[in-house]
Design a protein around this motif. Structure first.
Motif, short mmCIF file in Angstrom:
data_model
loop_
_atom_site.label_atom_id
_atom_site.label_comp_id
_atom_site.label_asym_id
_atom_site.label_seq_id
_atom_site.Cartn_x
_atom_site.Cartn_y
_atom_site.Cartn_z
N LYS B 126 0.85 -1.21 0.00
CA LYS B 126 0.00 0.00 0.00
C LYS B 126 0.88 1.25 0.00
N ILE B 127 0.40 2.27 -0.66
CA ILE B 127 1.23 3.47 -0.81
C ILE B 127 1.59 4.08 0.54
N ASN B 128 0.64 4.03 1.48
CA ASN B 128 0.97 4.65 2.77
C ASN B 128 1.96 3.82 3.59
N LYS B 129 2.31 2.60 3.08
CA LYS B 129 3.35 1.80 3.74
C LYS B 129 4.70 1.90 3.01
N LEU B 130 4.70 2.61 1.88
CA LEU B 130 5.94 2.73 1.12
C LEU B 130 6.91 3.69 1.81
N SER B 131 8.19 3.53 1.51
CA SER B 131 9.17 4.48 2.04
C SER B 131 8.98 5.82 1.31
N ARG B 132 9.61 6.82 1.86
CA ARG B 132 9.49 8.15 1.27
C ARG B 132 10.00 8.15 -0.18
N GLY B 133 11.12 7.45 -0.38
CA GLY B 133 11.70 7.39 -1.73
C GLY B 133 10.77 6.67 -2.70
N GLN B 134 10.13 5.60 -2.21
CA GLN B 134 9.21 4.87 -3.09
C GLN B 134 7.97 5.70 -3.42
N ARG B 135 7.52 6.48 -2.45
CA ARG B 135 6.38 7.38 -2.72
C ARG B 135 6.77 8.43 -3.74
N SER B 136 8.00 8.93 -3.62
CA SER B 136 8.48 9.90 -4.61
C SER B 136 8.51 9.26 -5.99
N ALA B 137 8.91 7.98 -6.04
CA ALA B 137 8.97 7.28 -7.32
C ALA B 137 7.58 7.19 -7.95
N VAL B 138 6.56 6.93 -7.12
CA VAL B 138 5.19 6.88 -7.64
C VAL B 138 4.84 8.21 -8.32
N ALA B 139 5.17 9.30 -7.64
CA ALA B 139 4.85 10.63 -8.17
C ALA B 139 5.61 10.90 -9.47
N VAL B 140 6.89 10.55 -9.48
CA VAL B 140 7.72 10.78 -10.66
C VAL B 140 7.21 9.96 -11.85
N ILE B 141 6.82 8.72 -11.58
CA ILE B 141 6.31 7.86 -12.66
C ILE B 141 5.05 8.47 -13.26
N ILE B 142 4.14 8.96 -12.40
CA ILE B 142 2.93 9.60 -12.93
C ILE B 142 3.30 10.81 -13.77
N GLY B 143 4.21 11.63 -13.27
CA GLY B 143 4.59 12.85 -13.99
C GLY B 143 5.20 12.57 -15.35
N LEU B 144 5.96 11.48 -15.45
CA LEU B 144 6.59 11.16 -16.74
C LEU B 144 5.63 10.44 -17.67
N ALA B 145 4.93 9.43 -17.14
CA ALA B 145 4.11 8.58 -18.01
C ALA B 145 2.82 9.27 -18.46
N CYS B 146 2.40 10.33 -17.76
CA CYS B 146 1.15 11.00 -18.14
C CYS B 146 1.30 11.73 -19.47
N ARG B 147 2.56 12.10 -19.82
CA ARG B 147 2.81 12.81 -21.08
C ARG B 147 1.84 13.99 -21.26
N ALA B 148 1.50 14.63 -20.17
CA ALA B 148 0.61 15.80 -20.28
C ALA B 148 1.32 16.90 -21.05
N ASN B 149 0.57 17.75 -21.70
CA ASN B 149 1.19 18.84 -22.46
C ASN B 149 1.99 19.76 -21.55
N ILE B 150 1.50 19.90 -20.31
CA ILE B 150 2.24 20.68 -19.32
C ILE B 150 2.37 19.82 -18.06
N THR B 151 3.59 19.62 -17.60
CA THR B 151 3.79 18.85 -16.37
C THR B 151 4.58 19.69 -15.37
N PHE B 152 4.06 19.77 -14.16
CA PHE B 152 4.76 20.46 -13.07
C PHE B 152 5.35 19.41 -12.14
#
Lengths: 117, 299
Positions: B126-152
């Motif tokens: 579960k995400i709330n059991k992940l380490s801080r680094g793993q949670r950051s990885a989740v966020a980074v993966i979403i930011g890259l894989a979403c291929r949104a026209n604008i990503t912050f």
């Protein structure tokens, strides 16, 4: 890449160095924007700016659909322009150090001669 | 290329405190922008408002020419990834990625899968059991894989170690080269992101301090080391950003690059000339009171 100097200028200088030392010959294909970007881990737009600097100076030429190539005469052109700045870039700092050490010019010239042979 | 984001006279006040104070700035499309500034400078506030997640007190935002707030034509084209992203209590990474794939029309499931492997993300935890680094990885993966026209990316990599951060920068550049889009990265680790970013917006206490290309900014300051009278001779009326002394030796960082004549003069006087990294320059500029870079340019 070294921080504090425009990265695109450094990209251009490195390509120039490769042409000067012969590792990139005239008529050969120069690295592409994306190759440079991934090798140096820099933004592709920055790499493109470096390449364009050399295109503007006639060192690289674009061949449509094929990429960038080293222009004929690029080697000689770079040699000439680098020779113009050689004294300023290399001799001036050497002479400044020599003066600080109290070496007289004859001694310096003598040293250069001995090293060169 | 055109403009992706236009911000005009934007202010955001929380009671009497101005998080953003009359900010006017625009972000070119298909460019990687660095949004820099100290804690509390207003970086997150600015990104939240552009992303339609917070409302301005005054001023206007246009994303691809439209108001982003509650606008279904614009919101799915933007992705805002933040360090303190909240997830549903029992969600596992897979749930979050599925939700993202539904929210973002350009979602690349293959890229997400590759990144999951790259970051060794445990998918059964579960995400709330992940380490801080793993949670950051989740966020980074979403930011890259979403291929949104604008990503912050709002410091989403805070929990990542140095190797994982390098992985993020590499994957970001690779994917950006193939799929150019508008990316805004905020970070304290300026030296790390410096090679990635083409354009820099530096905020300071809610105002725009710098808005210019990274390469121009790199050449805007120089450090001279030598005897003070010699240094003075070369720098003339330039603004001094920082001055340190060691006996008779001074190290002075000034605003405004040296021309060829001045460089020659500095060499004659036996001064050492050192470049100033973006990180150092940003620190100096943030520490400085009052004048904006514009006024310094005229000097």
């Amino acid at each position: 890449m070294e921080e504090g100097r425009a990265l695109f200028v450094q990209i251009a200088e490195q390509i120039e160095d490769s042409i000067l030392d012969g590792s990139l010959g005239e008529g050969e294909r120069a690295p592409s924007t994306n190759e440079l970007a991934s090798f140096h881990r820099i933004n592709p737009a920055t790499a493109a700016k470096g390449i364009n600097l050399l295109v503007d100076r006639g060192i690289l030429v674009k061949r449509r659909g094929l990429g960038m190539f080293v222009a004929e005469g690029a080697h000689e052109q770079l040699r000439t322009s680098r020779r113009e700045t050689f004294a300023e870039q290399y001799l001036d700092p050497m002479l400044a150090e020599a003066r600080a050490l109290g070496l007289d010019m004859d001694a310096v010239i003598d040293m250069v001669r001995r090293r060169a042979t | 290329m055109g403009t992706a984001i236009e911000v005009k006279n934007l202010s955001r006040r929380h009671r009497s405190v101005a998080a953003l104070d009359d900010v006017t700035v625009s972000f070119e499309a298909n460019t990687i922008h660095g949004l820099l500034g100290r804690n509390g400078a207003g970086k997150t506030s600015l990104m939240s408002i552009i992303a339609g997640q917070d409302w301005p007190s005054e001023g206007e935002v246009r994303v691809f020419g439209q108001r982003p707030h509650e606008n279904e034509a614009v919101l799915p084209r933007m992705c805002f990834v933040r360090e303190d992203q909240k997830y549903m209590d029992d969600a596992k990474p897979g749930h979050v990625f599925t939700a993202a794939s539904l929210a973002y029309p350009n979602w690349d499931a293959d890229l997400a899968q590759r990144l999951i492997e790259d970051f060794h993300l445990p998918m059964k935890t579960k995400i709330n059991k992940l380490s801080r680094g793993q949670r950051s990885a989740v966020a980074v993966i979403i930011g890259l894989a979403c291929r949104a026209n604008i990503t912050f990316f709002d410091e989403p990599y805070i929990g990542l170690d140095a190797a994982a951060r390098q992985l993020f920068y590499d994957r970001l550049l690779e994917d950006y080269a193939e799929n150019p889009r508008t990316i805004v990265v905020s970070s304290h680790l300026i030296d790390e992101i410096a090679p990635l970013i083409e354009h820099i917006v530096l905020l300071d206490r809610g105002r725009v301090l710098v808005d210019e290309s990274a390469d121009e900014l790199r050449e805007r300051a120089v450090t001279l080391i030598g005897r003070w009278d010699h240094v003075q001779d070369v720098i003339g009326g330039r603004e001094i950003l920082r001055r340190e002394e060691l006996g008779r030796l001074v190290r002075v960082t000034v605003l405004g690059g040296l021309g060829a004549d001045e460089q020659a003069r500095a060499r004659e006087l036996d001064l050492d000339i050192a470049p100033v990294s973006l990180q150092q320059l940003v620190v100096h500029l943030s520490a400085r009171q009052g004048a904006t870079l514009e006024t310094a340019k005229e000097a």
